[in-house]
Structure formats: structure tokens, C-alpha cells
Design an enzyme around this catalytic site. Sequence first.
Site, PDB file in Angstrom:
ATOM      1  N   HIS A 105       0.590  -1.144  -0.023  1.00  0.00           N
ATOM      2  CA  HIS A 105       0.081  -0.060  -0.178  1.00  0.00           C
ATOM      3  C   HIS A 105       0.801   1.221   0.079  1.00  0.00           C
ATOM      4  CE1 HIS A 105      -2.223  -3.331   1.837  1.00  0.00           C
ATOM      5  NE2 HIS A 105      -3.297  -2.573   1.134  1.00  0.00           N
ATOM      6  N   HIS A 125      -5.288   0.518  -2.705  1.00  0.00           N
ATOM      7  CA  HIS A 125      -6.225   0.739  -3.707  1.00  0.00           C
ATOM      8  C   HIS A 125      -6.340   1.894  -4.451  1.00  0.00           C
ATOM      9  CE1 HIS A 125      -8.334   2.545  -0.263  1.00  0.00           C
ATOM     10  NE2 HIS A 125      -9.212   3.136  -1.217  1.00  0.00           N
ATOM     11  N   GLY A 160     -11.281  -0.593  -7.202  1.00  0.00           N
ATOM     12  CA  GLY A 160     -12.093   0.111  -8.077  1.00  0.00           C
ATOM     13  C   GLY A 160     -11.835   0.381  -9.450  1.00  0.00           C
ATOM     14  N   MET A 180     -12.067  -7.649  -8.804  1.00  0.00           N
ATOM     15  CA  MET A 180     -12.647  -8.545  -7.924  1.00  0.00           C
ATOM     16  C   MET A 180     -14.215  -8.400  -8.042  1.00  0.00           C
ATOM     17  SD  MET A 180     -10.629  -7.946  -4.147  1.00  0.00           S
ATOM     18  CE  MET A 180     -11.441  -8.826  -3.177  1.00  0.00           C
ATOM     19  N   SER A 181     -14.874  -7.644  -7.325  1.00  0.00           N
ATOM     20  CA  SER A 181     -16.563  -7.599  -7.514  1.00  0.00           C
ATOM     21  C   SER A 181     -17.050  -7.309  -9.141  1.00  0.00           C
ATOM     22  CB  SER A 181     -16.939  -6.665  -6.535  1.00  0.00           C
ATOM     23  OG  SER A 181     -16.613  -5.412  -6.906  1.00  0.00           O
TER      24      SER A 181
END
Length: 210
Positions: A105, A125, A160, A180-181
Site C-alpha cells: 500500500h 487501492h 475500483g 474483484m467484484s
Amino acid sequence: MLIPRLHAITPNGLSPSRILSVAESIVDVVDILHLRQKKWTSMQLWELVKEGEARGIPPQKWIVNDRSDVAEAVHAYGTQLTSHSMPADVIRAQYPKQIIGVSVHQPGEALDAERAGAHYVLYGHIYDTASKIGIPARGLQGLAGCADILSHIPIIAIGGIEPMDIPNLLSAGAYGVAVMSSIWLVSDPRTAAKQYHEALSATLDPSKVS
């Protein structure tokens, strides 16, 4: 060594049947599948990869999150380490054939991972995401700063990311992207994965733009 550019990472909480169903539909579109289920036992992880193999998903298509022992047992492509994992140099000494990614990070964490022998870092992220509510996104500037500090391993951007973001991410220093999602939790995972694949391919080779 060719590091995968398009990573599809399972969100926590998915059922084995959902993971296998989506994995079957996208296995020929994405470069690598990450099995990231923090609450699963080693047996559950092992069983899923073996069941996937029976359905035509090669074990080498998987990266196992934070379980290098399972990755070795199923002959997976590699393992993804976190800040709570053993250091990359320890894992490399124990499992010299595994590809090792490290989630970072900050630029300093990325440099530490490179020095410890990681083959790539997963940085984010990048943009706001529902999985990191309340934590500021690091943005393209953070990505570029991380890329500047590394000398010889690639960065996979996460967080995102939408297909339209890929040109800017690669311009800022990303080698590839992780999703991911937006792949695993949508109604048509294959179409979603193809959109990322096509955006990545077009950015790497502008002649592929239709």
C-alpha cells in the site's frame, strides 16, 4: 518470466459453487485466478482447486492467497502474500518454483517486497471501492510513485478499476490490473472479464482498437 497482466481475485464470502462457476466461464479470458478466501481451511482450498481441475481449470491457473503450502500441494502458479504473511524471501527459500506476489500500500512496502524476492507487487487501492470504505484511494499519483521506486518487478494495480481506467493506469506505471467484484459479483462475469481483457489488449497494442 511472464507475469500475468489480468488478475481475477475472488472476494471473500463466495461459495465454492459460485467460484467454480465463474472460474469456468472466465478461465480462457483472464490471465490468472486468485483464490482469496481468508476463512477457508487448507482442505477447502485444496478441494476447490482439485474440483476445478476436474472441470477443466488447470491448477497452474490459480494463485492461492497466503497459503503457500496449499499452492505447492496443488501445483498452483503461485501465492499472494499480505502484510501478515511470512516474508517473500522465506517463501522463496521453501518453495523456489512458486511465483510470489506481495500486496502493498506504500512505495516503501513495495521496495521491501522487491528486495525480499517478490516477483511482482499488487498495489492499491487506486480508486474508491466498496471494500475499502473510509480509506482514501491512492490514485494515479500513488501508483506512479510506487512504480518509480521499483527497479525490476512489475506492479499490478487494484481497487475500483473499470475497463476505461486501464490506459491511464498503464501510463502511470502499472503492468496489469486486478479485479474483484466487477467480475465475480456481476450477472455476466464472462462479458465483464472480456471487457477488461479487450481494454488491456488495446492499450498494450493500439492496433487492436476496433
